[in-house]
Design an enzyme around this catalytic site. Structure first.
Site, short mmCIF file in Angstrom:
data_model
loop_
_atom_site.label_atom_id
_atom_site.label_comp_id
_atom_site.label_asym_id
_atom_site.label_seq_id
_atom_site.Cartn_x
_atom_site.Cartn_y
_atom_site.Cartn_z
CD GLN A 43 -30.99 49.20 113.12
OE1 GLN A 43 -30.81 50.42 113.12
NE2 GLN A 43 -32.17 48.66 113.37
CB CYS A 70 -32.82 52.16 115.47
SG CYS A 70 -34.46 52.10 116.20
CG HIS A 128 -35.36 54.36 112.11
ND1 HIS A 128 -34.77 53.29 112.71
CD2 HIS A 128 -34.46 54.80 111.18
CE1 HIS A 128 -33.58 53.08 112.19
NE2 HIS A 128 -33.35 53.99 111.26
#
Ligand code: NAG
Ligand code: NAG
Ligand code: NAG
Length: 449
Positions: A241, A247, A393
């Site tokens: 990324q 993400c 995340h």
């Protein structure tokens, strides 16, 4: 655009926005209750821009959001609703879908109001803007945390000490140093994963495993991985990324890519464009973050996703949507949180979904030891750099297993490149909601030709 939690920016862009993102932060009990949706004129298509909608209103629609996921209106219709993490909520009732983010200004969330949102009929052909206002029940104001973090540089000596401390206290997993972290700040590493976890006490936890849930998975193997099902790999390659909090877009595209490979028995192996999501989706905040439910699910259904070549990855925000308009958009047939709504996820339900339909996108909390993961079954060591705020995340679970000691784990695809961790993957302990990884998983199935 407004910003949400999952920023997950990589190292390089550190200095610009350390904690600039100020997410909404509303909990289940703040949202549950009776709402009035004030809806604007319909008859539009999905190009409708609702961002500055302030009326005129042509309809006032009253609904009551109930336990756990039921909703009713005053005309006697029944439907479904779900919270979307702590960011907003989606309602499906009387052949219409409504979605809006909870209102926030700076770090202050007004949980009894929404920002302007989107209403459309189920087939997505008739769109209107709306705003929601809670008419009964408590009117909650919350503040999102502004995670303190350090601008101290990570030195090679620090990495050596930190890694050996991690490796000396446990033998479930091993840590290693990463050259690319040297002379980066902790703030920048934190951005690689995401913004601070808002208010952990109010976020959903995994549902405990019950005999009924165990029954769901009694036929499943002890080890299963979509990278090797009878010698075939159904998972697309690991990507990076880079310097952008994308993400959620990578997790969403990764899930979609694998599910298309599964549905088409490997006759189609598309790579989808996270950049299209960054530039073109109002349901996410570009490099400022977003949520897989709203991208793999809602964006893919309402607008569709495109292949990588239609908008190759740039790893930064671009103010306009530059996706090649001649590209075909692939739509999601359906999408949901595992367990049906946010708050009802569980380890067995995740395994069932993965086995039956393919990899799933999950959110989990990152502690500072996680960056240094090399191999083995990750579980938090409690050795954390201070000050380091736990961050969110998004990643993709592709399978599960048990080691020779019977220790259970998930196999997870990250988006930090193939040189990170175990060829871009990690294992994390399974069955104990490690870092919240069993509390927020979603899935989505594309329509492929
Ligand atoms: C969508 O609506 C806009 C504004 O009304 C209009 O200009 C456009 O042609 C419409 N697009 C399609 C595909 O119908
Ligand atoms: C919720 O909805 C389901 C199906 O739509 C229904 O079977 C159930 O009885 C409802 N529960 C409540 C508490 O209203
Ligand atoms: C929660 O999820 C389980 C299993 O995934 C499902 O059987 C159950 O009906 C769900 N609960 C509700 C209230 O929908």
């Amino acid at each position: 655009m407004q910003s949400v939690i999952l920023t997950c920016v990589v190292a390089l862009a550190a200095i610009v926005v350390v904690q600039g993102d100020t997410p909404g932060n509303c909990m289940y009990e703040d949202i549950r209750g009776t709402w009035t949706f004030k809806i604007g004129k319909g008859g539009n298509n999905n190009t409708l821009d609702c961002s500055n909608f302030q009326g005129p209103y042509v309809e006032q629609y009253e609904i009551t959001l109930k336990y756990y996921a039921n909703v009713s209106d005053t005309k006697g219709n029944e439907g479904f609703w779900t919270l979307i993490y702590n960011q907003g909520f989606e309602v499906v009732i009387d052949k219409r879908k409504f979605f809006a983010f909870s209102k926030f200004v700076g770090r202050k969330s007004y949980c009894s109001e929404t920002l302007p949102g989107w209403a459309h009929n189920i087939d997505g052909t008739n769109w209107a803007c709306y705003v929601g206002q809670k008419s009964k029940g408590e009117k909650k104001i919350r503040y999102s945390s502004k995670g303190k973090t350090s601008r101290e540089f990570i030195t090679p000596e620090f990495q050596e000490n930190f890694v050996s401390a991690i490796n000396s206290v446990q033998n479930s997993w091993t840590a290693r140093t990463y050259d690319e972290f040297n002379y980066k700040t902790w703030a920048s590493l934190m951005q690689k994963t995401g913004g601070p976890v808002a208010d952990k006490s109010g976020l959903a936890k995994a549902q405990p495993t019950t005999p009924e849930l165990e029954d769901l998975v009694s036929d499943l193997p002890a080890n299963f991985d979509w990278r090797n099902v009878k010698g075939q790999n159904y998972v697309s390659p690991v990507r990076d990324q880079e310097a952008c909090g994308s993400c959620y877009a990578f997790a969403s595209m990764g899930m979609a890519e694998a599910r298309v490979r599964i549905q088409t028995k490997l006759s189609q192996k598309p790579i989808y464009s996270p950049q299209d999501v960054l530039e073109c989706s109002e349901y996410a905040q570009g490099c400022g973050g977003g949520f897989s439910y709203l991208v793999a699910g809602k964006y893919a259904q309402d607008f569709g996703i495109v292949e990588e070549k239609c908008n190759p990855y740039k790893g930064r925000d671009v103010p306009t949507c530059t996706t090649d308009p001649s590209c075909e958009r692939v739509r999601a047939k359906d999408y949901s949180y595992i367990g049906g709504f946010y708050g009802n996820c569980s380890e067995p339900a995740m395994r069932r979904a993965i086995y039956d339909r393919g990899p799933v996108a999950v959110g989990f909390e990152v502690q500072s030891d996680f960056f240094f993961y090399s191999e083995g079954i990750y579980q938090g060591t409690g050795i954390n750099f201070n000050p380091f705020v736990v961050t969110d995340h998004a990643v993709v679970i592709v399978g599960w297993g048990e080691d020779s000691d019977g220790k259970k784990f998930w196999n997870v695809k990250n988006s930090w490149g193939a040189d990170w961790g175990d060829h871009g993957y990690f294992k994390i302990a399974r069955g104990n909601d490690q870092q919240g990884i069993e509390s927020c998983a979603c899935e989505s199935t594309l329509i492929v030709g």
